[in-house]
Scaffold this active site. Structure first.
Site, PDB file in Angstrom:
ATOM      1  CD  GLU A 127      -3.193   0.067   2.429  1.00 14.76           C
ATOM      2  OE1 GLU A 127      -3.909  -1.268   2.282  1.00 14.76           O
ATOM      3  OE2 GLU A 127      -3.113   0.860   3.028  1.00 14.76           O
TER       4      GLU A 127
ATOM      5  CG  HIS B 250       8.055 -29.591   1.928  1.00 13.42           C
ATOM      6  ND1 HIS B 250       8.536 -30.595   1.915  1.00 13.42           N
ATOM      7  CD2 HIS B 250       8.508 -28.400   2.971  1.00 13.42           C
ATOM      8  CE1 HIS B 250       9.175 -30.531   2.359  1.00 13.42           C
ATOM      9  NE2 HIS B 250       9.383 -29.580   3.364  1.00 13.42           N
TER      10      HIS B 250
ATOM     11  CE  LYS C 163     -11.832   2.476   2.173  1.00 13.74           C
ATOM     12  NZ  LYS C 163     -10.588   3.260   4.028  1.00 13.74           N
TER      13      LYS C 163
HETATM   14  O1  PA5 Z   1      -3.021   1.373   6.478  1.00 11.77           O
HETATM   15  C1  PA5 Z   1      -4.389   2.038   5.722  1.00 11.77           C
HETATM   16  O2  PA5 Z   1      -4.233   3.684   6.123  1.00 11.77           O
HETATM   17  C2  PA5 Z   1      -5.492   1.066   5.549  1.00 11.77           C
HETATM   18  O3  PA5 Z   1      -5.081   0.189   5.765  1.00 11.77           O
HETATM   19  C3  PA5 Z   1      -6.992   1.100   6.428  1.00 11.77           C
HETATM   20  O4  PA5 Z   1      -5.521   1.334   8.199  1.00 11.77           O
HETATM   21  C4  PA5 Z   1      -7.809   0.722   6.377  1.00 11.77           C
HETATM   22  O5  PA5 Z   1      -8.196   1.054   5.116  1.00 11.77           O
HETATM   23  C5  PA5 Z   1      -8.736   1.004   7.914  1.00 11.77           C
HETATM   24  O6  PA5 Z   1      -9.179   1.964   7.754  1.00 11.77           O
HETATM   25  P1  PA5 Z   1      -9.822   2.796   9.375  1.00 11.77           P
HETATM   26  O7  PA5 Z   1      -9.093   2.306  10.056  1.00 11.77           O
HETATM   27  O8  PA5 Z   1      -9.955   4.022   9.285  1.00 11.77           O
HETATM   28  O9  PA5 Z   1     -10.478   2.378   9.706  1.00 11.77           O
END
Ligand code: PA5
Length: 467
Positions: free
Chosen positions: A293, A322, A436
């Site tokens: 990410e 394996h 989203k």
């Molecule tokens: O790294 C990130 O920003 C995302 O993976 C969030 O942690 C994830 O989408 C969850 O978001 P939130 O904490 O706002 O619910």
């Protein structure tokens, strides 16, 4: 002192041949790497990477967490995290690394008197219903973790559980079963928590989800399961000190990021994380999110289309010897393989000398499984070397809170440094937002009408391509 070690011999051409990195490649990166070092330093001084300071500035928060845990832990059978992504992967990884692998199945006294831990991240309805078959929700404390307070997965679970609690418990009791971890000011969750009177812990506004494990996101679930969060942060502080080394070739986290960056430029578009310890298995999941990410980006900071990144691959030694190692040794030169080893396991088990008369089994007699897993790690390292596949090894002297704190912080700094070299925004995730927003539009959420029109205009699927 138990320090994390990085061995990158087998990244170098001297060992793995043309697929490796040469001293000239490192020299060619020097000016760019020095700029990246300076940029990281400046960002920290300007308060733009607040996660760097987490090992040092949370004394009051730690005290609040520890006193809350002491106050409530005996009241509940289980502590259930509701969160996803950065709000779930860290708590899982730390719990699995430090505590007994069958923690929830142990009798309470063998859990140090602490509650069981569950993490409900996905919205698979079967999983949630089956969780309710396993726990008595009236004896659970639910930790709703969401920085934004609007993540559909987490908030849907929160709404389901709150309604169930309200059906089963008197109104005043319900709030004792909910604790929220969220932004101090922004979002639905803080507003709800204030209105409904839930105990709340805060995620610093400048710390994004995947860099938040060392905030109450990770610290509260860890402390609730008896994990020493002070030692975790101490480990992170030690790695912070090592990460302040300005000579990037002497700074393990910078070097990790730089080696991956050079490898990426050379077409190694996968980063395999292969712990040789079950306790570290879920570190790969946490790392996968951090690496993917943070570094998978379409645009650089100047708005150029760059479409960079490296696909993280999760593997486990020796299990995946394996399964995947055949590909790693004989397949394409498209990956960097990181072996994550442990010098000293918490337990030792010796293989009995049962079949000394059968040479192909007799050699195992009297050997410990500790030796076996470590020897197999060395053997995989050798097989990769022989096939010219760049690989490196991170070693923890043992797995405990102190070394785990180092490891988490190491990967965070390494990721940020790789992001600097790539000249991208390491800390956003616009690609996640698209999915989203499309979900919101499909559900007809107000404000997403334009997105709905865009979706409705997408090409219709053809029957010809469906079987
Ligand atoms: O790294 C990130 O920003 C995302 O993976 C969030 O942690 C994830 O989408 C969850 O978001 P939130 O904490 O706002 O619910």
């Amino acid at each position: 002192m138990d320090l994390l070690k990085l061995d990158y011999n087998h990244m170098m051409t001297e060992f793995v041949g043309p697929a490796g990195i040469s001293p000239a490649d490192l020299a060619a990166l020097d000016a760019q790497a020095k700029d990246a070092v300076l940029a990281m330093k400046t960002k920290r001084a300007e308060g733009k990477i607040d996660w760097r300071d987490l090992p040092h500035n949370q004394n009051n928060i730690i005290e609040d967490i520890l006193s809350y845990v002491a106050e409530v832990k005996d009241d509940f059978d289980a502590f259930v995290v509701l969160g996803i992504g950065g709000s779930a992967l860290g708590p899982i990884a730390v719990q699995q690394a430090i505590n007994h692998p069958y923690y929830n199945e142990l009798p309470r006294e063998k859990r140090g008197g602490y509650p069981k831990l569950y993490v409900a991240d996905n919205v698979d309805p079967e999983r949630l219903v089956y969780l309710f078959d396993t726990i008595d929700i009236t004896k659970c404390l639910f930790n709703c973790i969401s920085k934004s307070g609007s993540t559909s997965e987490t908030m849907s679970q929160f709404m389901i559980i709150k309604e169930m609690l309200e059906e089963r418990l008197p109104k005043e009791e319900v709030k004792k079963h909910i604790v929220c971890t969220t932004d101090k000011e922004k979002g639905n969750l803080i507003r709800i928590a204030k209105e409904e009177g839930y105990k709340t812990f805060f995620i610093p506004s400048g710390v994004g989800g995947r860099f938040s494990e060392l905030t109450p996101v990770g610290l509260l679930p860890a402390a609730m399961c008896g994990i020493d969060i002070k030692a975790l942060l101490l480990g992170a502080a030690v790695m912070d000190e090592r990460s302040n080394e300005e000579d990037w070739q002497k700074n393990p986290a910078f070097l990790y990021g730089a080696l991956h960056y050079i490898a990426m430029k050379q077409g190694k578009n996968m980063s395999v994380m292969m712990p040789y310890a079950d306790s570290l298995k879920y570190i790969s999941d946490w790392y996968a999110q951090l690496w993917a990410e943070s570094l998978g980006k379409k645009y650089d900071l100047d708005g150029n289309v760059v479409q960079v990144g490296q696909t993280p691959v999760k593997a486990l030694g020796v299990t995946d010897q394996h399964s995947q190692v055949q590909l790693y040794t004989e397949g394409p030169f498209d990956k960097v393989i990181v072996l994550l080893g442990v010098e000293e396991f918490k337990e030792t088990i010796t293989i009995p000398k049962t079949y000394q008369d059968i040479p192909s089994l007799g050699f195992l007699g009297g050997v410990t499984q500790n030796q076996l897993i470590q020897t197999e790690q060395m053997a995989t390292e050798y097989a990769l070397l022989k096939s010219g596949k760049p690989n490196m090894t991170i070693t923890l002297p043992r797995v405990n809170e102190f070394t785990l704190g180092q490891l988490l912080y190491f990967f965070e700094v390494a990721t940020a440094f790789a992001g600097e070299l790539l000249h991208i925004n390491t800390f956003d995730q616009p690609g996640v937002e698209e999915g989203k927003n499309a979900t919101y539009a499909m559900f007809g959420r107000p404000g997403y009408e334009e997105k709905k029109r865009e979706l409705d205009a997408r090409p219709a699927k053809k029957a010809a391509y469906q079987l």
